[in-house]
Write an enzyme that holds these catalytic residues in place. Sequence first.
Site, mmCIF file in Angstrom:
data_model
loop_
_atom_site.group_PDB
_atom_site.id
_atom_site.type_symbol
_atom_site.label_atom_id
_atom_site.label_comp_id
_atom_site.label_asym_id
_atom_site.label_seq_id
_atom_site.Cartn_x
_atom_site.Cartn_y
_atom_site.Cartn_z
ATOM 1 C CG HIS A 76 12.529 6.644 22.156
ATOM 2 N ND1 HIS A 76 12.796 6.967 23.456
ATOM 3 C CD2 HIS A 76 11.581 5.678 22.193
ATOM 4 C CE1 HIS A 76 12.043 6.245 24.254
ATOM 5 N NE2 HIS A 76 11.298 5.450 23.525
ATOM 6 C CD GLN B 71 7.318 -3.531 22.468
ATOM 7 O OE1 GLN B 71 6.657 -3.326 23.478
ATOM 8 N NE2 GLN B 71 8.061 -2.582 21.924
ATOM 9 C CG MET C 124 4.716 3.522 25.586
ATOM 10 S SD MET C 124 4.024 2.542 26.909
ATOM 11 C CE MET C 124 5.460 2.174 27.875
#
Length: 283
Positions: free
Chosen positions: A37, A155, A30
Amino acid sequence: METVTGIAEVRARVQAWRQEGARIAFVPTMGNLHAGHISLIELARRHGDRFVASIFVNPMQFGPNEDFAHYPRTPARDSEMLTAAGCDLMFMPDVAQMYGQGATPPTRVEVPEISATLCGGFRPGHFEGVATVVAKLFNIVQPDVAVFGEKDFQQLAVIRRMTADLCFPTTIIGAPTVRETDGLAMSSRNQYLTTAERAIAPQIHAALLAATRAIASGVSDYARLEREGAAQLKAHGFHLDYFAVRRRIDLSVPSPADRELVVLVAARLGKARLIDNLQVERG
Ligand code: PAF
């Protein structure tokens, strides 16, 4: 690195790479990228010849009172970081590109049971939003490999299940959580913390360490560990959603025979909702 906003452009690039025999690695994000990341991206690059990242703040996974409007958006910096990390293609669609303009709600992907527990109980519809957007992204990018952070443990479990159930030909890889030096798991939402809250936030990792050390040394009264972990965090000013010991494979409540466990926390501190977890093998 090339930046594209359209689905057809992604498909054309990926198809050309495939014709050259390249394996495609993918990291959906996102945006508002940080070192966590970048570790996903480095792992993805080891598993593919061409590397695609997406940046899309997915409205479908935010509840009506959540931070969709304020979620940090830093596309220029993200683009620099992805270029430096060796990304070949950055896909940055807008909401209309992903969900169309129509008034009809989109087709949804629901992964039952595993989505209903833990965060699913506090964020109704969240994992449906995640599963739906990831399924769409997989159909657009058609990656051989996709990497997701273990910090979002539930998730990752939902995505693994969806990938298997819907027969996506994509291998899902979990990447270890990247932490600040004081143990706080890296997250875009850490920026919501005030200086005072930031000093308290590493207590989540400390409580997880205490619980996992106890389990590794043979403690199996998980209900007591959950109560103690929750009490420890509440004493520091957190509002607890949960402190839970679960089976790693499906996040169900462990039986005495289960050894592969994970301890998970979701707690609110000021404006930030922080999640974290540690995996442990019962001693
Ligand atoms: O983890 C995230 O950043 C998001 O949930 C994801 C997987 C990119 C889906 O929007």
